[in-house]
Design a protein around this motif. Structure first.
Motif, PDB file in Angstrom:
ATOM      1  N   ASP A   1       0.884  -1.169   0.000  1.00  0.00           N
ATOM      2  CA  ASP A   1       0.000   0.000   0.000  1.00  0.00           C
ATOM      3  C   ASP A   1       0.922   1.220   0.000  1.00  0.00           C
ATOM      4  O   ASP A   1       1.121   1.895   1.015  1.00  0.00           O
ATOM      5  N   TYR A   2       1.488   1.501  -1.187  1.00  0.00           N
ATOM      6  CA  TYR A   2       2.588   2.455  -1.282  1.00  0.00           C
ATOM      7  C   TYR A   2       2.162   3.894  -0.984  1.00  0.00           C
ATOM      8  O   TYR A   2       2.923   4.660  -0.386  1.00  0.00           O
ATOM      9  N   LYS A   3       0.981   4.254  -1.383  1.00  0.00           N
ATOM     10  CA  LYS A   3       0.499   5.615  -1.090  1.00  0.00           C
ATOM     11  C   LYS A   3       0.391   5.833   0.412  1.00  0.00           C
ATOM     12  O   LYS A   3       0.801   6.881   0.936  1.00  0.00           O
ATOM     13  N   ALA A   4      -0.152   4.850   1.115  1.00  0.00           N
ATOM     14  CA  ALA A   4      -0.272   4.959   2.572  1.00  0.00           C
ATOM     15  C   ALA A   4       1.106   4.961   3.228  1.00  0.00           C
ATOM     16  O   ALA A   4       1.335   5.673   4.215  1.00  0.00           O
ATOM     17  N   ALA A   5       2.033   4.181   2.661  1.00  0.00           N
ATOM     18  CA  ALA A   5       3.391   4.122   3.211  1.00  0.00           C
ATOM     19  C   ALA A   5       4.085   5.481   3.090  1.00  0.00           C
ATOM     20  O   ALA A   5       4.700   5.967   4.043  1.00  0.00           O
ATOM     21  N   ILE A   6       3.990   6.089   1.914  1.00  0.00           N
ATOM     22  CA  ILE A   6       4.621   7.400   1.703  1.00  0.00           C
ATOM     23  C   ILE A   6       4.040   8.428   2.658  1.00  0.00           C
ATOM     24  O   ILE A   6       4.775   9.202   3.300  1.00  0.00           O
TER      25      ILE A   6
ATOM     26  N   SER B   1       2.558   7.905   5.511  1.00  0.00           N
ATOM     27  CA  SER B   1       2.934   7.577   6.890  1.00  0.00           C
ATOM     28  C   SER B   1       4.382   7.947   7.178  1.00  0.00           C
ATOM     29  O   SER B   1       4.696   8.470   8.259  1.00  0.00           O
ATOM     30  N   PHE B   2       5.279   7.689   6.228  1.00  0.00           N
ATOM     31  CA  PHE B   2       6.682   8.054   6.437  1.00  0.00           C
ATOM     32  C   PHE B   2       6.862   9.573   6.449  1.00  0.00           C
ATOM     33  O   PHE B   2       7.677  10.099   7.220  1.00  0.00           O
TER      34      PHE B   2
ATOM     35  N   MET C   1      13.650   7.385   5.580  1.00  0.00           N
ATOM     36  CA  MET C   1      13.823   8.041   4.278  1.00  0.00           C
ATOM     37  C   MET C   1      14.068   7.002   3.181  1.00  0.00           C
ATOM     38  O   MET C   1      13.621   7.169   2.041  1.00  0.00           O
ATOM     39  N   TYR C   2      14.769   5.933   3.540  1.00  0.00           N
ATOM     40  CA  TYR C   2      15.016   4.875   2.555  1.00  0.00           C
ATOM     41  C   TYR C   2      13.714   4.157   2.194  1.00  0.00           C
ATOM     42  O   TYR C   2      13.414   3.953   1.008  1.00  0.00           O
ATOM     43  N   TYR C   3      12.940   3.790   3.204  1.00  0.00           N
ATOM     44  CA  TYR C   3      11.704   3.057   2.928  1.00  0.00           C
ATOM     45  C   TYR C   3      10.651   3.945   2.262  1.00  0.00           C
ATOM     46  O   TYR C   3       9.806   3.458   1.504  1.00  0.00           O
ATOM     47  N   ARG C   4      10.717   5.244   2.532  1.00  0.00           N
ATOM     48  CA  ARG C   4       9.836   6.168   1.809  1.00  0.00           C
ATOM     49  C   ARG C   4      10.204   6.167   0.327  1.00  0.00           C
ATOM     50  O   ARG C   4       9.324   6.133  -0.544  1.00  0.00           O
ATOM     51  N   LEU C   5      11.496   6.187   0.035  1.00  0.00           N
ATOM     52  CA  LEU C   5      11.965   6.099  -1.346  1.00  0.00           C
ATOM     53  C   LEU C   5      11.525   4.781  -1.976  1.00  0.00           C
ATOM     54  O   LEU C   5      11.057   4.752  -3.126  1.00  0.00           O
ATOM     55  N   ASP C   6      11.660   3.692  -1.235  1.00  0.00           N
ATOM     56  CA  ASP C   6      11.277   2.379  -1.742  1.00  0.00           C
ATOM     57  C   ASP C   6       9.795   2.351  -2.130  1.00  0.00           C
ATOM     58  O   ASP C   6       9.428   1.841  -3.193  1.00  0.00           O
ATOM     59  N   ALA C   7       8.946   2.915  -1.256  1.00  0.00           N
ATOM     60  CA  ALA C   7       7.508   2.958  -1.540  1.00  0.00           C
ATOM     61  C   ALA C   7       7.220   3.841  -2.748  1.00  0.00           C
ATOM     62  O   ALA C   7       6.414   3.481  -3.627  1.00  0.00           O
ATOM     63  N   ALA C   8       7.897   4.995  -2.822  1.00  0.00           N
ATOM     64  CA  ALA C   8       7.690   5.920  -3.938  1.00  0.00           C
ATOM     65  C   ALA C   8       8.188   5.316  -5.249  1.00  0.00           C
ATOM     66  O   ALA C   8       7.574   5.509  -6.316  1.00  0.00           O
TER      67      ALA C   8
ATOM     68  N   ILE D   1      12.371  10.445  -7.274  1.00  0.00           N
ATOM     69  CA  ILE D   1      13.752  10.929  -7.440  1.00  0.00           C
ATOM     70  C   ILE D   1      14.069  11.987  -6.391  1.00  0.00           C
ATOM     71  O   ILE D   1      15.187  12.038  -5.850  1.00  0.00           O
ATOM     72  N   SER D   2      13.099  12.842  -6.082  1.00  0.00           N
ATOM     73  CA  SER D   2      13.324  13.873  -5.057  1.00  0.00           C
ATOM     74  C   SER D   2      13.555  13.234  -3.690  1.00  0.00           C
ATOM     75  O   SER D   2      14.332  13.749  -2.877  1.00  0.00           O
ATOM     76  N   TYR D   3      12.907  12.089  -3.434  1.00  0.00           N
ATOM     77  CA  TYR D   3      13.120  11.395  -2.163  1.00  0.00           C
ATOM     78  C   TYR D   3      14.531  10.801  -2.101  1.00  0.00           C
ATOM     79  O   TYR D   3      15.153  10.757  -1.032  1.00  0.00           O
TER      80      TYR D   3
END
Length: 266
Positions: A177-182, A184-185, A202-209, A229-231
Motif C-alpha cells: 500500500d505504497y500511497k499509505a506508506a509514503i 505515513s513516512f 527516508m530509505y523506505y519512503r523512497l522504496d515505496a515511492a 527521485i526527489s526522495y
C-alpha cells in the motif's frame, strides 16, 4: 550446627507469621500500626500493605496519616502494582504537597506510569500518559535529583512512540500500500525530526515511492517518478554515507531511465 540454625529460623518464621495473623485479626490499631511499620522496615511489602490497608482509614486526618499514606504507596510500588502505587503517590502529593517526601512521591508516581507502558507493538495510550506525567514532574521539580532519570525515561518512551509509528509505515510498504506508506513516512519524519530511525524512514519512503512510480498509470507516472527521485536526493543529502545508498542509487537510476522512456513516448 546448620540444623540448629535452620530450626531456629523456622521457629522465628512461625512466630512472625503468628504475630502477623493475630495483628491482622485484631481490633488494636496501635498494634497493627507497630507491626506494619516493622514489616515495612524489613521490606515485607505484602504483609505490611495488608495491615496498612486496615490501619490507614483509621488514621485519616491524624499526624500519623502522612507516614502511613507514603508507606502504603511504597508497598504497592515495591510489589510491582504500579497502577495502585501511582494512584496513591499522586494522592499523597495532593494531600501533603509540602511533605519532605513530596518530590520523591511525585517522581515514583510518574515512574509507575512508565512501568505500565506496553511494548511498542501494542496500543500506546499508557506510554503517552507516562510521558505527560514525567514531563509534569520535570516542570514541577526542574532541579530535582531525579531529573536525569526522568529525562532518560521520557527519551525511552518517546522512542517507543517513534518505533510504533515507523513500524506502521513500514508495514504499509510491505503490504504494497505504497500511497499509505509514503504518507505515513512523511508524517513520521515531520513528527519525529530528530529520530534515530530517520535514515531508514527516508530509505523506505523512497522504496515505496519507487514502486508506486514504476507501476503507476500513465497520467500520474511522470509526477510520481519525479517525486521518487526527489526522495532519493533528500536521502543522499541527509545521509551521504547511508548503508542504503547503493540500493537507493539503483532505484534512482531505474527511475531516471523510466522517466526518459516515458518522456520519449509522450
Amino acid at each position: 550446627m546448620k540444623r540448629g540454625l535452620y530450626i531456629l529460623f523456622i521457629a522465628i518464621l512461625l512466630v512472625s507469621c503468628s504475630d502477623f495473623q493475630k495483628a491482622l485479626k485484631s481490633d488494636d490499631m496501635s498494634k497493627k500500626f507497630t507491626l506494619a511499620t516493622e514489616l515495612y522496615e524489613a521490606e515485607k511489602w505484602s504483609k505490611s500493605k495488608r495491615l496498612l490497608d486496615q490501619v490507614l482509614p483509621k488514621y485519616r486526618g491524624k499526624p500519623q496519616a502522612e507516614k502511613l499514606t507514603y508507606m502504603h504507596a511504597m508497598c504497592a510500588y515495591q510489589m510491582g502494582d504500579y497502577y495502585i502505587a501511582s494512584y496513591h503517590f499522586e494522592k499523597f502529593t495532593d494531600v501533603y504537597p509540602k511533605s519532605e517526601k513530596a518530590e520523591e512521591a511525585s517522581f515514583l508516581s510518574a515512574k509507575g506510569y512508565y512501568y505500565n507502558s506496553p511494548v511498542y507493538s501494542k496500543e500506546q495510550k499508557e506510554t503517552i500518559e507516562a510521558i505527560e506525567k514525567l514531563q509534569l514532574f520535570v516542570n514541577a521539580y526542574p532541579n530535582s535529583e531525579y531529573l536525569q532519570e526522568a529525562n532518560t525515561l521520557v527519551k525511552e518512551l518517546d522512542f517507543k512512540l517513534e518505533k510504533k509509528a515507523f513500524e506502521i509505515a513500514k508495514q504499509y510498504d510491505l503490504i504494497r500500500d505504497y500511497k499509505a506508506a509514503i504518507k505515513s513516512f512523511n508524517n513520521f519524519l515531520f513528527e519525529f525530526p530528530g529520530t534515530k530511525l530517520r535514515n531508514e524512514a527516508m530509505y523506505y519512503r523512497l522504496d515505496a515511492a519507487y514502486n508506486l512510480a514504476m507501476f503507476s498509470v500513465n497520467n500520474l507516472k511522470e509526477e510520481r517518478l519525479n517525486e521518487a527521485i526527489s526522495y532519493f536526493n533528500s536521502l543522499k543529502k541527509a545521509f551521504p554515507n547511508s548503508e542504503f545508498l547503493a540500493d537507493a542509487t539503483r532505484m534512482k537510476t531505474e527511475l531516471e531511465e523510466e522517466l526518459k522512456i516515458f518522456s520519449t513516448k509522450s
